[in-house]
Design an enzyme around this catalytic site. Structure first.
Site, PDB file in Angstrom:
ATOM      1  N   HIS A   1       3.749  -2.610  -2.213  1.00 35.74           N
ATOM      2  CA  HIS A   1       4.407  -3.066  -0.980  1.00 35.74           C
ATOM      3  C   HIS A   1       5.086  -1.870  -0.296  1.00 35.74           C
ATOM      4  O   HIS A   1       4.533  -1.296   0.622  1.00 35.74           O
ATOM      5  CB  HIS A   1       5.374  -4.188  -1.343  1.00 35.74           C
ATOM      6  CG  HIS A   1       5.937  -4.948  -0.196  1.00 35.74           C
ATOM      7  ND1 HIS A   1       5.582  -4.730   1.115  1.00 35.74           N
ATOM      8  CD2 HIS A   1       6.840  -5.974  -0.156  1.00 35.74           C
ATOM      9  CE1 HIS A   1       6.241  -5.566   1.905  1.00 35.74           C
ATOM     10  NE2 HIS A   1       7.005  -6.325   1.154  1.00 35.74           N
TER      11      HIS A   1
ATOM     12  N   HIS B   1      -5.952  -1.929   5.430  1.00 27.66           N
ATOM     13  CA  HIS B   1      -4.871  -2.919   5.459  1.00 27.66           C
ATOM     14  C   HIS B   1      -5.482  -4.293   5.266  1.00 27.66           C
ATOM     15  O   HIS B   1      -6.584  -4.546   5.747  1.00 27.66           O
ATOM     16  CB  HIS B   1      -4.131  -2.864   6.799  1.00 27.66           C
ATOM     17  CG  HIS B   1      -2.797  -3.524   6.767  1.00 27.66           C
ATOM     18  ND1 HIS B   1      -2.645  -4.881   6.894  1.00 27.66           N
ATOM     19  CD2 HIS B   1      -1.561  -3.006   6.588  1.00 27.66           C
ATOM     20  CE1 HIS B   1      -1.355  -5.172   6.807  1.00 27.66           C
ATOM     21  NE2 HIS B   1      -0.675  -4.060   6.619  1.00 27.66           N
TER      22      HIS B   1
ATOM     23  N   ASP C   1       1.775   3.645   6.755  1.00 29.31           N
ATOM     24  CA  ASP C   1       2.261   4.543   5.714  1.00 29.31           C
ATOM     25  C   ASP C   1       1.577   5.900   5.699  1.00 29.31           C
ATOM     26  O   ASP C   1       2.003   6.791   4.959  1.00 29.31           O
ATOM     27  CB  ASP C   1       2.103   3.884   4.340  1.00 29.31           C
ATOM     28  CG  ASP C   1       3.159   2.829   4.122  1.00 29.31           C
ATOM     29  OD1 ASP C   1       4.277   3.050   4.611  1.00 29.31           O
ATOM     30  OD2 ASP C   1       2.878   1.806   3.494  1.00 29.31           O
TER      31      ASP C   1
END
Ligand code: ACO
Length: 434
Positions: A267, A306, A362
């Site tokens: 996460h 994703h 990220d």
């Protein structure tokens, strides 16, 4: 066209009409489907909630195929370009961007609550010298419930609002102090003449100077990162917040649980993995060989792909711009060159194109945090600070939703059938496995 689903149970030959609303059926409607009167009724089995909506929400909208992220209808791009973090938090929590007067009051409320009880400081000082800042944040947020016992009155709107103010204001203080602790540095008290983000940077980095003045471009960059991370609908930690909150526990305990969910590498930890990967590549000339290894199934290109965004992650586009602004101030980092080249090669490669793998938020956030002088251990903490607004917005929606009850999923029991108790001396040894 009827808004319903006609289901034929081939076990019995019976047919059922199940209403469809907002593109969903209600799972309890399946319970009427039984083979006989003793049957409990049909369940839907959905480990990891891949196709189960657990709430009706009007906070955040994501359309993964079209690369859309909106808070309360506002595109993330517009909020990141024009908004501030506190405005965004107000929007998430109360449904509307504040007027100038409302923003003034809201900013005052948050600023007023930035300090923590001195006992909180003593509590933090009790952690080991090298305690992980995220472990500290989780524990200290949970401990806040002991300072504000009235917070358990979650059905009282005024009580709820006071805890919302406290949490948004105090999480940055605790976050910064957990970093100072892990560095053996004295804790810095909040400077309430500074804005939300500038004050956080002051609590992180101030040393002997009378006032810490962060570079305005870096303050703005962090503000944008906070806006991008403020909410992301029913992700693992938001689901934890709602699940724990559904027992009507106080919001400090629920938020500590949400932060614990965020701590996991699946996460909040992907940006750390990106930095490790870039360090492993080490040099531009090693990129083609690394990409070939990934394509051969040896590891993944971290920061790519994703579960929801299969077109592009709208946050990644914005964050790339932020990276440019940060590096203009801090100087260029070798990692950025590797990241840019890696992204270029991957985006042209058939393997990544055909699997719809694009950079996610990220891919660049870790490089930016590193350029701001933050150690890797602080990355999940940097995520938790802005996500506090999202978690609280989800919690407020939950506690006011008349359809919600304590969250309690069903299971499909696949264990032993009934059997009789055997005294210890007569049991057969079996290897204990968990
Ligand atoms: N690098 C290389 N190949 C990949 C990657 C990647 N990063 N991600 C997916 N693939 C490949 C898979 O091997 C699979 O290929 P196959 O069809 O030949 O078997 C295909 O793409 C589909 O992959 P899934 O695992 O089914 O995709 P899923 O949606 O389940 O996974 C995830 C999404 C977990 C984000 C994945 O893309 C991944 O591991 N990315 C790297 C980790 C990362 O960056 N995580 C951060 C996510 S953003 C966030 O949490 C804030």
């Amino acid at each position: 066209m009827e808004d319903s689903l006609t289901v034929t149970d081939n076990r019995t030959g019976r047919t059922y009409e199940i209403p469809v609303a907002d593109g969903a059926i209600r799972a309890p409607d399946l319970r009427q489907i039984k083979v006989d009167d003793d049957d409990f009724g049909l369940l839907s089995y959905d480990p990891a909630f891949l196709n189960t909506a657990s709430c009706r929400s009007s906070i955040t909208e994501i359309d993964g195929d079209r690369g859309i992220l909106r808070y309360r209808g506002y595109p993330i791009e517009q909020l990141a370009e024009h908004g501030s973090y506190l405005e965004t938090a107000h929007l998430l929590l109360f449904g509307e961007l504040p007027t100038e007067a409302e923003l003034e009051v809201w900013t005052h409320e948050i600023t007023y609550h930035t300090f923590v009880h001195e006992n909180v400081k003593q509590l933090m000082q009790g952690f080991r010298y090298d305690a992980h800042p995220m472990g500290m944040l989780i524990s200290v947020v949970a401990a806040l419930s002991t300072f504000y016992p009235e917070a358990s009155r979650v059905d009282d709107a005024d009580v709820r609002m006071l805890q919302v103010h406290r949490l948004i204001a105090k999480v940055p203080t605790i976050a910064a102090w957990s970093y100072r602790h892990s560095r053996g540095l004295p804790y810095v008290y909040p400077d309430n003449d500074l804005g939300f983000t500038a004050n956080f940077l002051s609590m992180m980095f101030k040393m002997a100077e009378p006032r810490f003045e962060a570079h305005p471009a870096l303050v703005r960059a962090l503000e944008v990162l906070f806006i991008l991370h403020a909410d992301h609908e029913q992700n693992c930690s938001a689901n934890a917040m709602r699940s724990i909150g559904s027992s009507k526990v106080d919001p400090y305990s629920a938020l500590a649980g949400a932060a614990a969910a965020l701590y996991g590498p699946l996460h909040g930890g992907a940006n750390e993995a990106v930095l490790k990967m870039l360090a492993e590549i080490g040099n531009l000339k090693n990129i083609p060989a690394f990409v070939e290894k990934v394509k051969a199934g040896e590891g993944r290109l971290m920061g790519f792909g994703h579960r929801i965004y299969k077109n592009y992650d709208p946050r990644a586009k914005i964050i790339k711009q932020v990276a440019d602004e940060v590096f203009e101030v801090t100087g260029r980092n070798a990692m950025l060159d590797i990241a840019l080249e890696l992204e270029k090669i991957a985006l042209e490669d058939e393997y990544f194109v055909s699997r719809k793998l694009y950079p996610n938020v990220d891919f660049y956030s870790g490089i930016i945090y590193q350029a701001l002088g933050l150690p890797v251990a602080m990355f999940p903490v940097m995520f938790a600070i802005p996500r506090t607004a999202g978690w609280l917005a989800q919690w407020l929606e939950l506690v006011q939703d008349p359809e919600q009850k304590i969250a309690r999923p069903r299971q499909l029991y696949v264990g032993s059938d009934v059997r009789d108790y055997v005294p210890a001396g007569k049991r057969r040894a079996v290897a204990a496995t968990v």
